[in-house]
Design a protein around this motif. Structure first.
Motif, mmCIF file in Angstrom:
data_model
loop_
_atom_site.group_PDB
_atom_site.id
_atom_site.type_symbol
_atom_site.label_atom_id
_atom_site.label_comp_id
_atom_site.label_asym_id
_atom_site.label_seq_id
_atom_site.Cartn_x
_atom_site.Cartn_y
_atom_site.Cartn_z
ATOM 1 N N UNK A 150 6.889 -41.787 -44.462
ATOM 2 C CA UNK A 150 7.256 -42.838 -45.424
ATOM 3 C C UNK A 150 6.225 -42.900 -46.559
ATOM 4 N N UNK A 151 6.656 -43.529 -47.651
ATOM 5 C CA UNK A 151 5.766 -43.746 -48.794
ATOM 6 C C UNK A 151 4.536 -44.540 -48.333
ATOM 7 N N UNK A 152 4.805 -45.539 -47.500
ATOM 8 C CA UNK A 152 3.717 -46.390 -47.023
ATOM 9 C C UNK A 152 2.689 -45.572 -46.247
ATOM 10 N N UNK A 153 3.175 -44.685 -45.399
ATOM 11 C CA UNK A 153 2.240 -43.857 -44.624
ATOM 12 C C UNK A 153 1.423 -42.958 -45.568
ATOM 13 N N UNK A 154 2.091 -42.438 -46.604
ATOM 14 C CA UNK A 154 1.383 -41.581 -47.566
ATOM 15 C C UNK A 154 0.221 -42.347 -48.203
ATOM 16 N N UNK A 155 0.481 -43.606 -48.564
ATOM 17 C CA UNK A 155 -0.571 -44.424 -49.164
ATOM 18 C C UNK A 155 -1.648 -44.759 -48.135
ATOM 19 N N UNK A 156 -1.210 -45.284 -46.984
ATOM 20 C CA UNK A 156 -2.176 -45.743 -45.978
ATOM 21 C C UNK A 156 -3.114 -44.621 -45.546
ATOM 22 N N UNK A 157 -2.548 -43.451 -45.294
ATOM 23 C CA UNK A 157 -3.377 -42.377 -44.743
ATOM 24 C C UNK A 157 -4.085 -41.543 -45.802
ATOM 25 N N UNK A 158 -3.492 -41.450 -47.009
ATOM 26 C CA UNK A 158 -4.044 -40.492 -47.968
ATOM 27 C C UNK A 158 -4.353 -41.038 -49.373
ATOM 28 N N UNK A 159 -3.452 -41.877 -49.904
ATOM 29 C CA UNK A 159 -3.534 -42.156 -51.345
ATOM 30 C C UNK A 159 -4.164 -43.491 -51.716
ATOM 31 N N UNK A 160 -4.256 -44.414 -50.743
ATOM 32 C CA UNK A 160 -4.785 -45.742 -51.070
ATOM 33 C C UNK A 160 -6.280 -45.673 -51.347
ATOM 34 N N UNK A 161 -6.782 -46.689 -51.990
ATOM 35 C CA UNK A 161 -8.219 -46.764 -52.263
ATOM 36 C C UNK A 161 -8.994 -46.631 -50.963
ATOM 37 N N UNK A 165 -7.517 -38.834 -50.204
ATOM 38 C CA UNK A 165 -7.055 -38.215 -51.447
ATOM 39 C C UNK A 165 -7.110 -39.182 -52.626
ATOM 40 N N UNK A 166 -7.810 -40.303 -52.422
ATOM 41 C CA UNK A 166 -7.905 -41.279 -53.527
ATOM 42 C C UNK A 166 -8.927 -40.793 -54.549
ATOM 43 N N UNK A 167 -8.528 -40.841 -55.808
ATOM 44 C CA UNK A 167 -9.460 -40.513 -56.893
ATOM 45 C C UNK A 167 -9.630 -41.768 -57.738
ATOM 46 N N UNK A 168 -10.850 -42.162 -57.902
ATOM 47 C CA UNK A 168 -11.218 -43.363 -58.650
ATOM 48 C C UNK A 168 -10.642 -43.292 -60.072
ATOM 49 N N UNK A 169 -10.143 -44.430 -60.549
ATOM 50 C CA UNK A 169 -9.740 -44.482 -61.962
ATOM 51 C C UNK A 169 -10.988 -44.563 -62.815
ATOM 52 N N UNK A 170 -10.954 -43.918 -63.944
ATOM 53 C CA UNK A 170 -12.128 -43.945 -64.820
ATOM 54 C C UNK A 170 -12.175 -45.270 -65.563
ATOM 55 N N UNK A 171 -13.252 -46.002 -65.407
ATOM 56 C CA UNK A 171 -13.385 -47.287 -66.089
ATOM 57 C C UNK A 171 -14.805 -47.445 -66.597
ATOM 58 N N UNK A 172 -14.944 -48.322 -67.590
ATOM 59 C CA UNK A 172 -16.280 -48.694 -68.047
ATOM 60 C C UNK A 172 -16.735 -49.894 -67.229
ATOM 61 N N UNK A 173 -18.024 -50.084 -67.126
ATOM 62 C CA UNK A 173 -18.531 -51.299 -66.482
ATOM 63 C C UNK A 173 -18.273 -52.466 -67.428
ATOM 64 N N UNK A 174 -18.235 -53.709 -66.897
ATOM 65 C CA UNK A 174 -18.082 -54.867 -67.790
ATOM 66 C C UNK A 174 -19.157 -54.871 -68.876
ATOM 67 N N UNK A 175 -20.380 -54.562 -68.474
ATOM 68 C CA UNK A 175 -21.494 -54.571 -69.417
ATOM 69 C C UNK A 175 -21.279 -53.556 -70.547
ATOM 70 N N UNK A 176 -20.876 -52.330 -70.195
ATOM 71 C CA UNK A 176 -20.620 -51.305 -71.222
ATOM 72 C C UNK A 176 -19.432 -51.688 -72.104
#
Ligand code: ZN
Ligand code: ZN
Length: 289
Positions: A150-161, A165-176
């Motif tokens: 299931x989609x849920x299993x894909x997220x729970x086991x692999x894609x969720x934070x 297989x989770x890859x961080x989204x690129x973000x700036x810090x609040x300060x930057x």
């Protein structure tokens, strides 16, 4: 006396809105707004078109941007107003974010391959067709190929934070984010503060921390907030010596219940708030603050 209203938060086709910058400005003019700000996510691309349309329509144009900052557990968006959109620093930083995001999906595919799955980025992109490729497309391909049920299993086991297989989204810090806006001559405002998902005390602490980093204001008058919540954030801002701003967060047909200028029907952002913001920007540029 008729109150002059403004809308200081809107999105165009340059990020995730359905109206072009020129269309959006014309909509604001026909809603009789005194001023309109375009605040696309992590881009200033639509501002020159918006300004040209505003000159034609006889409406004041406020250049803006909405930067997604790193934050847990909720979302932290920082609005930059009156920025110089030709600022090299600002453009380079925003371009860096866009590039990193483009690389995110191929990196997710590489992680899944490392985990032994036959999942290529091209296949996922094909599956997504015209949609913007995202993790749900990876998940459905994983279901199709039988790696998960299931989609849920894909997220729970692999894609969720936190999953392999989770890859961080690129973000700036609040300060930057705040520093970037200031360096481009702008005013930094915390968008829709309730989306940080903090309780009242923690919200106050966090805003105090952001103020120490240079935050100039809080977006208190927001479509999806009720009158008492708007007052609460506005009072908090005043108490802390911060500007109060407001806007619809219009996305056109992608958020069809929200209208430009009027929000859900009860939004009123008075022109006076924009005057205070402009005065604050002028003071910082003169180095008074
Ligand atoms: Zn936002
Ligand atoms: Zn927004």
């Amino acid at each position: 006396m008729i109150r002059r209203l403004v809308d200081l938060h809107s999105h165009t086709t340059c990020s995730d809105g359905s109206a072009t910058p020129a269309e959006l400005v014309r909509l604001a003019a026909s809603a009789a707004a005194a001023a309109i700000a375009i605040t696309d996510h992590d881009t200033v691309e639509g501002l020159s078109e918006g300004r040209a349309a505003a000159d034609k329509a006889g409406i004041e144009f406020i250049p803006g941007v909405e930067i997604s900052a790193e934050f847990e557990p909720g979302t932290m968006h920082i609005l930059g107003y009156l920025v110089d959109e030709s600022d090299k620093n600002l453009n380079a930083a925003l371009e860096g974010l866009r590039l990193a995001r483009r690389e995110r999906n191929p990196r997710i595919a590489a992680r899944l391959q490392d985990l032994g799955m036959d999942i290529s980025y091209d296949e996922v992109a094909n599956l997504a067709g015209n949609e913007v490729v995202g993790r749900p497309h990876f998940a459905s391909l994983m279901v199709r190929k039988g790696y998960v049920t299931s989609i849920k299993e894909a997220f729970d086991r692999f894609l969720a934070k936190g999953a392999p297989a989770y890859v961080e989204k690129e973000r700036l810090s609040p300060s930057d984010s705040i520093a970037l806006i200031h360096k481009a001559g702008g005013v930094a405002v915390l968008a829709h503060p309730y989306q940080m998902k903090l309780n009242d005390d923690d919200t106050k602490d966090q805003i105090g921390h952001l103020k120490d980093l240079g935050l100039d204001g809080i977006e208190a008058i927001y479509s999806r907030l009720g009158p008492s919540e708007r007052d609460r954030y506005a009072n908090l801002a005043r108490e802390m010596g911060l500007l109060v701003t407001g806007g619809s967060d219009f996305h056109g047909t992608f958020k069809p219940d929200i209208s430009l200028v009027n929000g859900l029907g009860d939004l009123e952002v008075p022109y006076e708030l924009l005057l205070e913001m402009k005065a604050s920007a002028a003071r910082s540029r003169r180095g008074v603050d």
